[in-house]
Design an enzyme around this catalytic site. Structure first.
Site, short mmCIF file in Angstrom:
data_model
loop_
_atom_site.label_atom_id
_atom_site.label_comp_id
_atom_site.label_asym_id
_atom_site.label_seq_id
_atom_site.Cartn_x
_atom_site.Cartn_y
_atom_site.Cartn_z
N ASP A 326 -66.44 -24.11 67.67
CA ASP A 326 -67.86 -23.89 67.86
C ASP A 326 -68.29 -24.62 69.13
O ASP A 326 -67.54 -25.42 69.69
CB ASP A 326 -68.65 -24.36 66.64
CG ASP A 326 -69.86 -23.47 66.38
OD1 ASP A 326 -70.43 -22.95 67.35
OD2 ASP A 326 -70.24 -23.31 65.19
N TRP A 327 -69.49 -24.37 69.56
CA TRP A 327 -69.93 -24.77 70.90
C TRP A 327 -70.17 -26.28 71.04
O TRP A 327 -70.75 -26.92 70.19
CB TRP A 327 -71.20 -24.00 71.27
CG TRP A 327 -70.98 -22.80 72.14
CD1 TRP A 327 -71.73 -22.45 73.22
CD2 TRP A 327 -69.96 -21.79 72.05
NE1 TRP A 327 -71.23 -21.29 73.80
CE2 TRP A 327 -70.16 -20.87 73.09
CE3 TRP A 327 -68.89 -21.58 71.17
CZ2 TRP A 327 -69.34 -19.76 73.31
CZ3 TRP A 327 -68.07 -20.49 71.36
CH2 TRP A 327 -68.29 -19.59 72.42
#
Length: 608
Positions: A326-327
């Site tokens: 995820d970011w």
């Protein structure tokens, strides 16, 4: 300028590295695996590092390349493509199909100037519904508009899910988007969690079936030149967040399993693996007091966990596809004056380089939301990470590109994109899904369906939508019926970047609103429609409403079509509606349907 086709003894090919020779990775007659192995052996360390990052770049107004840092993107396009060798990008705002298709072609032409002409893979978060949150999803814009994931689940129809995915696939491919950062198959077992709208509910068996249909619609039986590669998220299930707070933010980092239901949350991911999802994304959440297979799990974010990514996902479940984080697990995100700390939960004390090393050791292949390729190159050159370890990830990433046919033709027809995206039949199907997913919870004295030519008082409904079939009036005293649309309640927050877009906190409506609605109901029958991006405490409304309806992202026109019976609403709740916040607070975050004596149970819904 695009690379022209060359000829080798009657076989045409794209001379991607410009050496005048048909190299194996350029030869369409070879298998994706053979082409991958050939190209892997040709890449420099810097090129390998570039493949292992995926970040946001933005679209210019006319589809031109943005050569400055954007509001979200960190660097000029040319810098990340030719300087850092990145070729996986997440696109945000898209105004028109022509703009997006033109931008894809411009970006692919730039990629052709890199040493081996590796094409770009453009990805997107969901963009076919109503939520507009740069950290989660985008409203439809030029694309056909459908209900959110909860609404697809409310249809309780596998064919409908498959149809949506196929339509979305066609529209994505038309503009050059070849990777979907979805489906989101977390089980929404914590009623307060702010990421429920894009889920498909909390029934693990049904969500597993929806997952199979969704992947079939986007990917087909296997990846091909007409597929969109799916990143299924968020492994091993992001639903059971402590107190429902989201793990985007430091206060929401803890993921808990008080009911011992960890395996229950894995069910849809097992199905995604069986159906060949191209990629998996671990969640930000940091498990607390979690034991799996008799082994205590390290209390770090799932993307940093070797026990979860390698031990569980790869070794136990047998997954050998791409794992993208995820970011922004590595670096803080600064946007204007706001900042969002790196979601390095449990490893906050590590340096960015140490975080990169831990993510690689966990078994991840790609760093989401990052472009710090220099740190990865340094780790290899300093002997802290082996180049052979990078090869494992690069092999997986290249294989997806070859299977999608990007090396053979990454360009799109701009005119065709305009014809396909938002096509009339696609919009009609989306509109029907919005209306049909509408869920009737209360219908006293057959208030619904609403008759035509009646006098209607409305709030939060576009007046022109009412005037098409009824007489709008200014006060409840003048009305035959009142129609009021509401958003599910939440507590506004705006300290950290992205926070204002997340609906978190209490599910209670303000008492003043409830009182005002009750006064309306004293003058005429009251129809309340609540948009559920997560549950709401509807208990105070039930005594005085004549009809109570839920939607999951629907236009006014679609809601009114359902209320009038013009399109029969057939929605069933994909999540339960708790009776009170006390019941929510007493429930266990990982257990589906765990609030005491729910007001409306999962799968409830009336017909009219």
């Amino acid at each position: 300028m695009r690379i022209p086709l060359s000829d080798d003894n009657g076989h045409q090919y794209r001379d991607l590295n410009g050496n005048g020779v048909l190299d194996p990775y350029e030869d369409t007659r070879l298998s994706p695996e053979e082409r991958t192995e050939d190209l892997l052996g040709r890449l420099s360390l810097a090129e390998k590092a570039g493949l292992m990052f995926q970040t946001v770049i933005e679209v210019g107004p006319d589809g031109d390349l943005v050569e400055t840092a954007g509001r979200i993107s960190k660097s000029p396009t040319s810098e990340v493509v030719t300087g850092k060798h990145l070729n996986h990008f997440n696109v945000h705002q898209i105004a028109t199909a022509r703009q997006a298709a033109t931008w894809n072609n411009n970006l692919q032409e730039l990629a052709e100037t890199t040493p081996h002409g590796i094409p770009v893979t453009i990805s997107t978060d969901p963009r076919h519904a109503f939520v507009d949150n740069a950290g989660v999803a985008f409203s439809a814009g030029p694309f056909s508009q459908w209900p959110e994931g909860l609404g697809l689940a409310a249809l309780d129809d596998l064919d409908a899910v498959r149809r949506f995915a196929d339509v979305a696939r066609q529209e994505y491919v038309a503009v050059g988007i070849r990777a979907a950062l979805h489906p989101q198959i977390d089980l929404a077992t914590e009623p307060r969690w702010g990421r429920q709208a894009q889920t498909m509910g909390h029934d693990a068996d049904r969500v597993s079936e929806f997952t199979a249909a969704y992947l079939e619609g986007f990917q087909g039986a296997s990846l091909s030149s007409t597929s969109v590669a799916c990143t299924t998220k968020h492994f091993p299930g992001g639903g059971p967040q402590k107190d429902g707070e989201d793990a985007h933010f430091p206060y929401g980092r803890e993921q808990v399993y008080p009911g011992g239901m960890f395996d229950y949350h894995l069910k849809p991911f097992r199905e995604a693996i069986a159906r060949g999802t191209a990629a998996m994304m671990p969640y930000y959440g940091m498990p607390i007091d979690l034991t799996v297979g008799g082994e205590k799990i390290e209390e770090v974010g799932f993307g940093f966990s070797r026990q979860i990514v390698t031990g569980l996902l790869r070794e136990e479940l047998g997954y050998d596809g791409v794992v993208v984080t995820d970011w922004e697990l590595v670096n803080d995100n600064h946007v204007g004056e706001q900042v969002l700390p790196a979601r390095a939960w449990g490893v906050e004390s590590l340096t960015p380089s140490q975080r990169l090393a831990k993510i690689i050791d966990a078994g991840c292949d790609q760093f989401g939301g990052e472009e710090c390729t220099d740190l990865l190159v340094d780790l290899v050159e300093n002997g802290e990470v082996s180049e052979a370890r990078l090869d494992e990830s690069v092999r997986r990433l290249l294989l997806v590109k070859f299977r999608l046919g990007l090396f053979d033709d990454p360009f799109v027809d701009v005119d065709a994109a305009e014809r396909i995206v938002g096509r009339a039949d696609f919009r009609r199907q989306g509109f029907e899904a919005q209306a049909e997913s509408t869920t009737v919870l209360v219908n006293r004295e057959a208030t619904l369906p609403l008759a035509s030519s009646i006098r209607v008082y409305s709030e939060n409904v576009r007046p022109e939508q009412v005037s098409e079939w009824a007489q709008p009036v200014a006060t409840p005293e003048q009305a035959d019926v009142a129609v009021v649309r509401l958003l599910a309640p939440f507590e506004p927050r705006d300290d950290l970047f992205l926070e204002a877009w997340f609906h978190q906190g209490s599910l209670d409506f303000p008492p003043g609103l409830v009182h005002r609605l009750s006064r309306i109901a004293e003058h005429c029958p009251l129809v309340v429609v609540v948009t559920l991006d997560r549950p709401a405490i509807l208990t105070p409304l039930v005594p005085f409403v004549s009809a109570l309806v839920a939607d999951y992202g629907s236009s006014d026109a679609a809601v009114l079509a359902a209320l009038r019976g013009r399109i029969a609403p057939r929605g069933r709740l994909p999540i339960e509606i708790p009776r009170s916040m006390d019941a929510v607070r007493a429930s266990r975050a990982d257990v589906p349907g765990d609030t005491e004596n729910p007001l409306f149970p999962v799968h409830f819904g009336l017909t009219i």
